[in-house]
Design an enzyme around this catalytic site. Structure first.
Site: not given
Ligand code: NAD
Ligand code: MG
Ligand code: MG
Length: 341
Positions: A28-30, A55, A85, A110, A229, A233
């Site tokens: 996902g994101s991370q 994914s 999480d 996290h 506004e 910004e």
């Molecule tokens: P996310 O929601 O983007 O992750 C989604 C991914 O998890 C999916 O793409 C898939 O690959 C996998 N997934 C989802 N459901 C699943 C399942 N049932 N079985 C197996 N895989 C599955 O997650 P995220 O936001 O990247 O967060 C991941 C960790 O990083 C968390 O602990 C979060 O607190 C921490 N974190 C995230 C960010 C952020 O930028 N989003 C920042 C700092 C820390």
């Molecule tokens: Mg957080």
């Molecule tokens: Mg202004």
């Protein structure tokens, strides 16, 4: 004051991580940001994913190696858990734990599941954290620009004795050693991270922008003006704060704006808001928020989905879409492309 230790690449054994096999669970994101940065830094990285999932397709399209979660855990020295999480505990019990062995490093971005004891790892496994202080997509975009997102590292269980060195080396490989890394604990990271996102940077800011937008439009002003506004910004102002604190922001704005800022700001965010923040912090410290979130997600997340939909259909979002599709902000490539990352 003055006792903050900031680790940069020069303070870190950056080679250490390259001798380890790293399984990144989740894309996902991370997962996206960290796995690609690790690969580009010369690390041995494999993704642990559901084989038929979206994914896995996305990760393969970037040339990353994909295994099942079970295979990846067996193969790895380090397991970085980057799935949401609220599902980590289940995936840990069913797919990670049965395949783990003594001496491995179980890593998190996290502290939520370890701190609130949703996951309790055997004492012969290292439990460490590398938590980027920014979204995963930014972890990637900064890295490709030769920069990095600052990171926190923490060590909860350290049977091998080098948990901190491993965490620092990993953090460096995702680019954080270019920006700065600080050490904390699972408890402190979890509680301050939840507080920051709830009260200030996500919850506080989005509620502030929505309230400002509503006040202007309800008073009959154009929603387009209101959007610029109170939302557009915001980034320009925050860039100044990010670089040089409130002082740089105030240096750049007009005296009119600065006087209004200092006299009116505290009327918006005053004693009442501070008291609300204290209540929010209490619920984090007592574990009440963690229980509420976990049971909401376990019981079918109806409330979560409803809130998402309500927020999505708020007028500020519709106006924003229209404005952003007509204006050019000068970014040639979007940081987020929902089909790719
Ligand atoms: P996310 O929601 O983007 O992750 C989604 C991914 O998890 C999916 O793409 C898939 O690959 C996998 N997934 C989802 N459901 C699943 C399942 N049932 N079985 C197996 N895989 C599955 O997650 P995220 O936001 O990247 O967060 C991941 C960790 O990083 C968390 O602990 C979060 O607190 C921490 N974190 C995230 C960010 C952020 O930028 N989003 C920042 C700092 C820390
Ligand atoms: Mg957080
Ligand atoms: Mg202004």
């Amino acid at each position: 004051m003055g006792n903050l230790k900031i680790y940069l690449d020069k303070d870190i054994d950056t080679e250490l991580i390259k001798s380890k096999k790293i399984a990144v669970i989740g894309f996902g994101s991370q997962g996206y940001g960290q796995s690609l940065n690790l690969k580009d830094s010369g690390c041995n990285v494999v993704l642990g994913l559901r084989p038929e999932g979206k994914s896995a397709q996305k990760a393969k399209a970037y040339g990353l190696e994909v295994k099942t979660i079970e295979e990846a855990v067996k193969w790895a020295d380090i397991i970085q858990v980057l799935i949401p999480d609220e599902i980590q505990a289940d995936v840990y019990e069913n797919q990670i734990k049965p395949n783990m062995r003594a001496g491995q490093y179980l890593m998190f971005a996290h502290g939520f599941n370890i701190h609130y004891k949703k996951i309790v790892a055997p004492s012969d496994v290292n439990v460490i954290m590398v938590a980027p202080k920014g979204p995963g997509h930014t972890v990637r975009s900064q890295y490709t620009e030769g920069k990095g997102v600052p990171c926190l590292v923490a060590v909860e269980q350290n049977p091998s004795g080098n948990g901190k060195e491993i965490a620092l080396s990993y953090a460096s490989a995702i680019g954080a050693g270019r920006a700065g890394i600080i050490e904390t604990t699972f408890r402190e990271e979890t509680e301050t991270d939840l507080f920051g996102e709830q009260a200030v940077i996500c919850g506080g800011v989005s509620a502030l922008m929505k309230a400002g937008f509503e006040v202007l439009t309800e008073a009959g002003y154009s929603p387009y003006m209101a959007y610029f506004e109170v939302l557009h910004e915001m980034k320009l102002i925050i860039d100044l704060v990010n670089q040089g604190g409130l002082a740089d922001m105030r240096y750049s704005i007009s005296n009119t704006a600065e006087y209004g800022d200092m006299t009116r700001g505290p009327r918006v965010i005053g004693e009442a808001s501070k008291n609300a923040m204290k209540e929010i912090l209490k619920d984090i410290q007592s574990g009440k928020f963690a229980e509420e979130f976990t049971s909401e997600m376990k019981s079918g997340h109806k409330n979560f989905d409803r809130l998402r939909e309500e927020n999505r259909s708020h007028e500020i979002e519709k106006i924003g879409q229209e404005i952003r599709s007509s204006f050019k902000w000068g970014r040639s490539e979007n940081i987020i492309d929902r089909n790719k990352n």
